[in-house]
Design a protein around this motif. Structure first.
Motif, mmCIF file in Angstrom:
data_model
loop_
_atom_site.group_PDB
_atom_site.id
_atom_site.type_symbol
_atom_site.label_atom_id
_atom_site.label_comp_id
_atom_site.label_asym_id
_atom_site.label_seq_id
_atom_site.Cartn_x
_atom_site.Cartn_y
_atom_site.Cartn_z
ATOM 1 N N LYS A 155 51.331 16.365 37.567
ATOM 2 C CA LYS A 155 50.187 15.845 38.312
ATOM 3 C C LYS A 155 50.294 16.198 39.788
ATOM 4 O O LYS A 155 51.396 16.192 40.345
ATOM 5 C CB LYS A 155 50.120 14.324 38.185
ATOM 6 N N PRO A 156 49.165 16.496 40.444
ATOM 7 C CA PRO A 156 47.822 16.654 39.867
ATOM 8 C C PRO A 156 47.666 18.057 39.293
ATOM 9 O O PRO A 156 48.063 19.027 39.930
ATOM 10 C CB PRO A 156 46.908 16.458 41.071
ATOM 11 N N PHE A 157 47.104 18.176 38.108
ATOM 12 C CA PHE A 157 46.927 19.483 37.484
ATOM 13 C C PHE A 157 45.435 19.798 37.359
ATOM 14 O O PHE A 157 44.599 18.898 37.250
ATOM 15 C CB PHE A 157 47.590 19.536 36.102
ATOM 16 N N SER A 158 45.129 21.068 37.386
ATOM 17 C CA SER A 158 43.746 21.520 37.319
ATOM 18 C C SER A 158 43.239 21.517 35.879
ATOM 19 O O SER A 158 44.026 21.448 34.926
ATOM 20 C CB SER A 158 43.627 22.934 37.883
ATOM 21 N N PHE A 159 41.928 21.637 35.731
ATOM 22 C CA PHE A 159 41.352 21.747 34.392
ATOM 23 C C PHE A 159 41.826 23.024 33.712
ATOM 24 O O PHE A 159 42.076 23.037 32.504
ATOM 25 C CB PHE A 159 39.818 21.738 34.460
ATOM 26 N N GLU A 160 41.972 24.101 34.498
ATOM 27 C CA GLU A 160 42.433 25.371 33.927
ATOM 28 C C GLU A 160 43.836 25.224 33.346
ATOM 29 O O GLU A 160 44.129 25.747 32.261
ATOM 30 C CB GLU A 160 42.415 26.462 34.999
ATOM 31 N N ARG A 161 44.706 24.517 34.055
ATOM 32 C CA ARG A 161 46.071 24.300 33.551
ATOM 33 C C ARG A 161 46.051 23.400 32.314
ATOM 34 O O ARG A 161 46.795 23.629 31.360
ATOM 35 C CB ARG A 161 46.927 23.663 34.653
#
Length: 227
Positions: free
Chosen positions: A100-106
């Protein structure tokens, strides 16, 4: 058929983000949300769940201990702000480890490992090793002992903590037999065990005093795994 998902996290904001991400991906469906592992355990032990998005640091029961109590066929993607638990999560055969924080792509990259059909060459769900052919013999290699794999012109070198095995197989073939939560291709000629990386830069990783190059093709995906 939809992939039934559970979200286990003691932070409301984190649950909201995960729910939104899940809802944006076809075939994923949130069927349970829990604010702690004990609450989730009761539901998951009595209902069919395919995938759990699991926080690690929670009151009463940690995500790591929770993972040891559930059906081994249930896929787990850890979601945490703490990178220091990565190695232990790999030992629990987690599908992925999102920092965290992670992107939607990840997030999407992680769930695709669950959504895609499993290759017949991939290890069984409970396997912790593979066999490789060396001089007409099948040699057992533990995932925890495997440091990295080096691709040569028409064969590979499997570097373990004890020895180097020469195997007449392609690098692109053996990677399908290694769990993607533990191993990553970082160069056209190298696959590495993520948990064995001592240090890294933009140009290389170090495993047991060996500097292994990182190519630009694989740099972003590697850094996502390393957080």
């Amino acid at each position: 058929m939809n992939i039934k998902c559970a979200i286990v996290d003691d932070e409301q904001t984190a649950r909201n983000i995960l729910r939104k991400y899940v809802n944006d991906v076809p075939r994923l469906e949130v069927v349970n949300e829990s604010k702690n592992a004990l609450e989730a355990l009761d539901y998951i032990q009595n209902n069919e769940i395919d995938l759990i998005f699991l926080d690690i640091e929670m009151p009463k029961l940690s995500g790591l201990n929770f993972a040891k109590l559930i059906n081994k066929n249930t896929k787990i993607i850890f979601t945490t702000a703490h990178r220091e638990f990565a190695i232990e999560s790999y030992e629990l055969n987690a599908t992925d480890y999102l920092l965290k924080p992670f992107s939607f792509e990840r997030f999407l990259k992680a769930v695709q490992k669950v959504a895609q059909p499993v290759s017949k060459n991939v290890e069984s769900k409970n396997s912790t090793y593979i066999y490789v052919k060396v001089n007409k013999q099948m040699v057992k290699v533990s995932f925890l002992d495997l440091l990295y794999v080096e691709g040569m012109s028409n064969y590979i070198k499997v570097h373990t903590s004890a020895e180097v095995l020469v195997v007449y197989e392609k690098l692109s073939t053996i990677i399908n037999s290694l769990p993607s939560s533990m191993f990553a291709r970082i160069h056209k000629s190298y696959i590495v065990n993520i948990s064995k990386i001592k240090l890294y830069t933009k140009e290389y990783v170090e495993i047991q005093n060996k500097h292994i190059p990182i190519s630009s093709t694989y740099r972003n995906s590697l850094f996502d795994m390393l957080g």
